[in-house]
Scaffold this motif. Sequence first.
Motif, PDB file in Angstrom:
ATOM      1  N   ASP A  71      70.264  -4.809-109.794  1.00 32.93           N
ATOM      2  CA  ASP A  71      70.821  -5.905-109.876  1.00 32.93           C
ATOM      3  C   ASP A  71      69.962  -7.377-109.050  1.00 32.93           C
ATOM      4  O   ASP A  71      69.981  -8.391-109.273  1.00 32.93           O
ATOM      5  N   THR A  72      69.020  -6.670-108.224  1.00 34.22           N
ATOM      6  CA  THR A  72      67.975  -7.746-107.645  1.00 34.22           C
ATOM      7  C   THR A  72      66.536  -7.566-107.843  1.00 34.22           C
ATOM      8  O   THR A  72      65.673  -8.098-107.069  1.00 34.22           O
ATOM      9  N   ALA A  73      66.479  -6.862-108.954  1.00 34.45           N
ATOM     10  CA  ALA A  73      64.864  -6.244-109.225  1.00 34.45           C
ATOM     11  C   ALA A  73      64.365  -7.792-109.693  1.00 34.45           C
ATOM     12  O   ALA A  73      63.307  -7.908-109.538  1.00 34.45           O
ATOM     13  N   TRP A  74      65.154  -8.745-110.205  1.00 28.13           N
ATOM     14  CA  TRP A  74      64.514  -9.939-110.618  1.00 28.13           C
ATOM     15  C   TRP A  74      63.969 -10.554-109.307  1.00 28.13           C
ATOM     16  O   TRP A  74      62.691 -11.477-109.840  1.00 28.13           O
ATOM     17  N   MET A  75      64.132 -10.327-108.111  1.00 28.52           N
ATOM     18  CA  MET A  75      63.572 -11.201-106.989  1.00 28.52           C
ATOM     19  C   MET A  75      61.891 -10.664-107.158  1.00 28.52           C
ATOM     20  O   MET A  75      61.181 -11.233-106.940  1.00 28.52           O
ATOM     21  N   GLN A  76      61.937  -9.420-107.254  1.00 23.66           N
ATOM     22  CA  GLN A  76      60.454  -8.904-106.961  1.00 23.66           C
ATOM     23  C   GLN A  76      59.616  -9.403-108.145  1.00 23.66           C
ATOM     24  O   GLN A  76      58.329  -9.803-107.885  1.00 23.66           O
ATOM     25  N   ASN A  77      60.208  -9.499-109.280  1.00 21.25           N
ATOM     26  CA  ASN A  77      59.545  -9.897-110.496  1.00 21.25           C
ATOM     27  C   ASN A  77      59.011 -11.314-110.215  1.00 21.25           C
ATOM     28  O   ASN A  77      58.030 -11.854-110.633  1.00 21.25           O
ATOM     29  N   SER A  78      60.110 -12.135-109.594  1.00 21.00           N
ATOM     30  CA  SER A  78      59.810 -13.524-109.140  1.00 21.00           C
ATOM     31  C   SER A  78      58.831 -13.584-108.292  1.00 21.00           C
ATOM     32  O   SER A  78      57.791 -14.500-108.382  1.00 21.00           O
ATOM     33  N   PHE A  79      58.660 -12.884-107.310  1.00 20.06           N
ATOM     34  CA  PHE A  79      57.762 -12.966-106.166  1.00 20.06           C
ATOM     35  C   PHE A  79      56.446 -12.525-106.848  1.00 20.06           C
ATOM     36  O   PHE A  79      55.503 -13.284-106.690  1.00 20.06           O
ATOM     37  N   LYS A  80      56.230 -11.620-107.690  1.00 17.11           N
ATOM     38  CA  LYS A  80      54.961 -11.112-108.284  1.00 17.11           C
ATOM     39  C   LYS A  80      54.555 -12.144-108.930  1.00 17.11           C
ATOM     40  O   LYS A  80      53.344 -12.667-109.055  1.00 17.11           O
ATOM     41  N   ARG A  81      55.151 -12.815-109.759  1.00 12.15           N
ATOM     42  CA  ARG A  81      54.803 -14.028-110.766  1.00 12.15           C
ATOM     43  C   ARG A  81      54.437 -15.238-109.999  1.00 12.15           C
ATOM     44  O   ARG A  81      53.467 -15.828-110.377  1.00 12.15           O
ATOM     45  N   ALA A  82      55.120 -15.241-108.937  1.00 12.68           N
ATOM     46  CA  ALA A  82      54.513 -16.896-107.938  1.00 12.68           C
ATOM     47  C   ALA A  82      53.381 -16.442-107.211  1.00 12.68           C
ATOM     48  O   ALA A  82      52.578 -17.386-106.915  1.00 12.68           O
ATOM     49  N   SER A  83      53.215 -15.074-106.892  1.00 15.44           N
ATOM     50  CA  SER A  83      52.072 -14.806-106.053  1.00 15.44           C
ATOM     51  C   SER A  83      50.902 -15.235-106.887  1.00 15.44           C
ATOM     52  O   SER A  83      49.885 -15.158-106.136  1.00 15.44           O
ATOM     53  N   ALA A  84      50.523 -15.286-108.194  1.00 13.86           N
ATOM     54  CA  ALA A  84      49.592 -15.502-108.836  1.00 13.86           C
ATOM     55  C   ALA A  84      48.896 -17.144-108.064  1.00 13.86           C
ATOM     56  O   ALA A  84      47.795 -17.548-107.962  1.00 13.86           O
ATOM     57  N   HIS A  85      49.729 -18.022-107.852  1.00 11.03           N
ATOM     58  CA  HIS A  85      49.597 -19.348-107.165  1.00 11.03           C
ATOM     59  C   HIS A  85      49.959 -19.269-105.898  1.00 11.03           C
ATOM     60  O   HIS A  85      49.220 -20.166-105.085  1.00 11.03           O
ATOM     61  N   TYR A  86      50.586 -18.521-105.228  1.00  8.81           N
ATOM     62  CA  TYR A  86      50.839 -18.641-103.878  1.00  8.81           C
ATOM     63  C   TYR A  86      50.814 -17.311-103.271  1.00  8.81           C
ATOM     64  O   TYR A  86      51.892 -16.510-103.035  1.00  8.81           O
ATOM     65  N   PRO A  87      49.765 -16.671-103.182  1.00  8.81           N
ATOM     66  CA  PRO A  87      49.440 -15.197-102.588  1.00  8.81           C
ATOM     67  C   PRO A  87      50.094 -14.863-101.361  1.00  8.81           C
ATOM     68  O   PRO A  87      50.376 -14.022-101.147  1.00  8.81           O
ATOM     69  N   TRP A  88      50.301 -16.044-100.380  1.00  8.41           N
ATOM     70  CA  TRP A  88      50.654 -15.793 -99.164  1.00  8.41           C
ATOM     71  C   TRP A  88      52.154 -15.197 -99.301  1.00  8.41           C
ATOM     72  O   TRP A  88      52.578 -14.530 -98.272  1.00  8.41           O
ATOM     73  N   ILE A  89      53.077 -15.345-100.422  1.00  7.95           N
ATOM     74  CA  ILE A  89      54.281 -15.204-100.240  1.00  7.95           C
ATOM     75  C   ILE A  89      54.491 -13.555-100.434  1.00  7.95           C
ATOM     76  O   ILE A  89      55.628 -13.026 -99.940  1.00  7.95           O
TER      77      ILE A  89
END
Length: 147
Positions: free
Chosen positions: A57-75
């Motif tokens: 139920d919280t897997a969406w978080m990792q997917n969102s982190f991975k997607r955003a890391s393309a523009h914000y690698p520091w996250i």
Amino acid sequence: ENKGIYFSFVDLRWGITGAQAAENLIIEICLREIERSHIFIGFIGRRYGSRDYGRPDTAWMQNSFKRASAHYPWIMQYWDRGITEIEFRAGFLNDPFERPSIVFFRAHAYDAAKERENADNEVERKKYCNADPSEAELLQELTAEVY
């Protein structure tokens, strides 16, 4: 506006559509909005914020982190942290001189009262308390860093 000042309020908790969430854009949208801002105003209560617990139920978080890391690698160095902390890091903790910032702290007694008041409404109650005991420690660390 006639004085050369324009104010646009952005509440990072609302306004993301179901379609954007399904595309794992939550974190990227929040960080983009912070990036566009000239001032950062944060609020800290007793709840740490959403984070990945390694459950389906919280897997969406990792997917969102991975997607955003393309523009914000520091996250990705904060993949185990909550979205609120990521927002605070982007807003001013990563670079305190990038934009003026102010943080307001809500009284813990208020959150505790709201948690009791909503004891029979799980959805509302969760807005005022941590889902996991480890989050109280993470919130304490974040609060200390903000000070």
